[in-house]
Design an enzyme around this catalytic site. Structure first.
Site, mmCIF file in Angstrom:
data_model
loop_
_atom_site.group_PDB
_atom_site.id
_atom_site.type_symbol
_atom_site.label_atom_id
_atom_site.label_comp_id
_atom_site.label_asym_id
_atom_site.label_seq_id
_atom_site.Cartn_x
_atom_site.Cartn_y
_atom_site.Cartn_z
ATOM 1 N N SER A 172 66.807 -6.585 47.120
ATOM 2 C CA SER A 172 66.339 -6.333 45.764
ATOM 3 C C SER A 172 66.251 -7.637 44.973
ATOM 4 C CB SER A 172 67.246 -5.295 45.091
ATOM 5 O OG SER A 172 66.659 -4.805 43.915
ATOM 6 N N ASP A 268 58.375 1.628 47.841
ATOM 7 C CA ASP A 268 59.696 1.202 47.397
ATOM 8 C C ASP A 268 60.156 2.071 46.232
ATOM 9 O OD1 ASP A 268 61.542 -0.448 45.587
ATOM 10 O OD2 ASP A 268 61.533 -1.640 47.432
ATOM 11 N N HIS A 335 64.849 1.889 49.195
ATOM 12 C CA HIS A 335 64.991 0.555 48.617
ATOM 13 C C HIS A 335 66.200 -0.112 49.247
ATOM 14 C CE1 HIS A 335 64.587 -2.577 45.569
ATOM 15 N NE2 HIS A 335 65.847 -2.423 45.224
#
Length: 397
Positions: A172, A268, A335
């Site tokens: 991330s 995502d 994610h």
């Protein structure tokens, strides 16, 4: 035959076992960093967790940069400085290492015996900020770039300067940081070191939201301005574009000289919730049910998400062909896939071309095979682990 409730219990128990068996690694504070102003948002020292390598991996290093979004205004950053994402005082003493950080060969075959490091994230700028002045009214320290350098220097002193292999990875906001710092990481290490960078769920797309606004572009501009990030973003990008644009990987990654692996879900889940359909663009909550579970999406919403996928793929493909760039773009609604054992390497992990994420990354790092695969559109891949959220999960940025 196992019914749904029994299956759910088995899944929950399996995940509990995985968590329980995770290696616990002590926290290390970079104490001398405070004197250099290399601190978290609240002024506390940066921190990391290191599990030493052994055997064939004793001179190999895997650095995993923690993720956790960003803060883009003073109010947001003040809230953040009272959490583990803004203060090392709030971090746990022992952190469980699993998936790409696991020390079990059967769960992490290529990196289990490397020196494995989790760098904690407490600056809110993907380790790019550096503002000298501290406002006494807020006591906010915007020093992410100094934190990055302080941690790297300590790891170099602890043996990383002798690395034969070194991988900078992250998930991330950490995945974004692994791209931003990729070439500078390479520059810290000896010429003969095999250095590569892995970005997991860090390829944030510059796109319009469902209302037509450029929400994420404005948000990133605020982050870069508040944290003073411009001078720490890749010069290869800022010499051509505005600093805010250089927070987007699609404008940075092509110029990265170090080999890079892009691991991302084409759908995502964080980007769908926070870039494509953020709360500001969906005041009536029409996207909420879809965002919580992709199976709840209406046909019109799936069409918007399919268009997002095409735009995302265009940006990734637009980086150009490279003999050193790996790629694993699946069609899962998720994610971060390197930090969860079931998605990284397990009996039912997501696969592309009969290959798990762990094998694709490992083959690329060791130059056994260059993996460059893009999945077919949702819902074509039955091996995907689609995330199902509750309304309390992952609050919007």
């Amino acid at each position: 035959m196992i019914n749904f409730n029994q299956w759910l219990v088995l899944v929950v128990c399996s995940l509990a076992i995985l968590k329980a068996e995770g290696l616990l690694v002590n926290i290390t504070f970079v104490r001398n960093a405070v004197a250099k102003g290399a601190v978290c948002l609240d002024g506390s020292p940066p921190a990391y967790h290191l599990d030493r390598g052994s055997g064939t991996g004793i001179n190999s290093w895997l650095i995993q940069l923690e993720g956790g979004g960003w803060c883009h205004n003073v109010t947001n950053c003040i809230s953040r400085m009272h959490t583990k994402l803004g203060s090392s005082k709030k971090m746990v003493e022992n952190l469980a290492f699993s998936a790409i950080l696991s020390n079990k060969e059967q769960r992490n075959p290529d990196f289990y015996n490397w020196n494995r490091v989790k760098v904690r994230y407490c600056d809110g700028s993907s380790f790019t900020g550096d503002v000298k002045t501290v406002n006494p009214a807020t006591n906010l320290h915007f020093r992410g770039a100094r934190v990055w350098l302080a941690v790297m220097r300590e790891l170099l002193a602890k043996g990383m300067r002798n690395a034969e292999n070194a991988v900078l990875s992250g998930c991330s906001a950490g995945g974004l940081a692994s791209l931003m710092h990729c070439d500078s990481f390479r520059a810290l290490l000896p010429m003969g070191t095999n250095v590569k960078c892995l970005s997991d769920a860090g390829f944030f797309l510059n796109t319009r939201d469902v209302s037509g606004a450029q929400y994420i572009k404005s948000y990133f501009n605020d982050v870069v301005t508040l944290h003073g990030s411009a001078k720490n973003l890749p010069r290869s990008c800022t010499s051509r574009l505005t600093p805010a644009m250089c927070f987007f990987p699609q404008y940075v990654a092509r110029q990265i000289r170090t080999p890079v692996f892009v691991l991302n879900a084409a759908y995502d889940s964080w980007q769908i919730k926070n870039i494509l359909a953020p709360r500001a663009a969906d005041p009536d909550g029409k996207w909420q049910s879809c965002q919580l579970d992709i199976k709840n999406c209406q046909r019109s919403q799936l069409k918007v998400m399919q268009d997002f996928r095409l735009e995302f793929l265009s940006a990734v493909i637009g980086l150009g062909r490279s003999a050193s760039r790996g790629m694993f773009i699946d069609s899962c609604y998720t994610h971060c896939q390197t930090e969860t054992q079931t998605s990284w390497f397990w009996q039912d992990s997501p696969i592309l071309n009969r290959t798990t994420i762990a094998k694709a990354v490992g083959d690329w790092v060791y130059d056994r095979n260059l993996f460059q695969k893009i999945d077919c559109p949702y819902p074509c891949n039955p091996t995907c682990h689609h995330r199902v959220f509750t309304p309390q999960d992952a609050p919007p940025i």
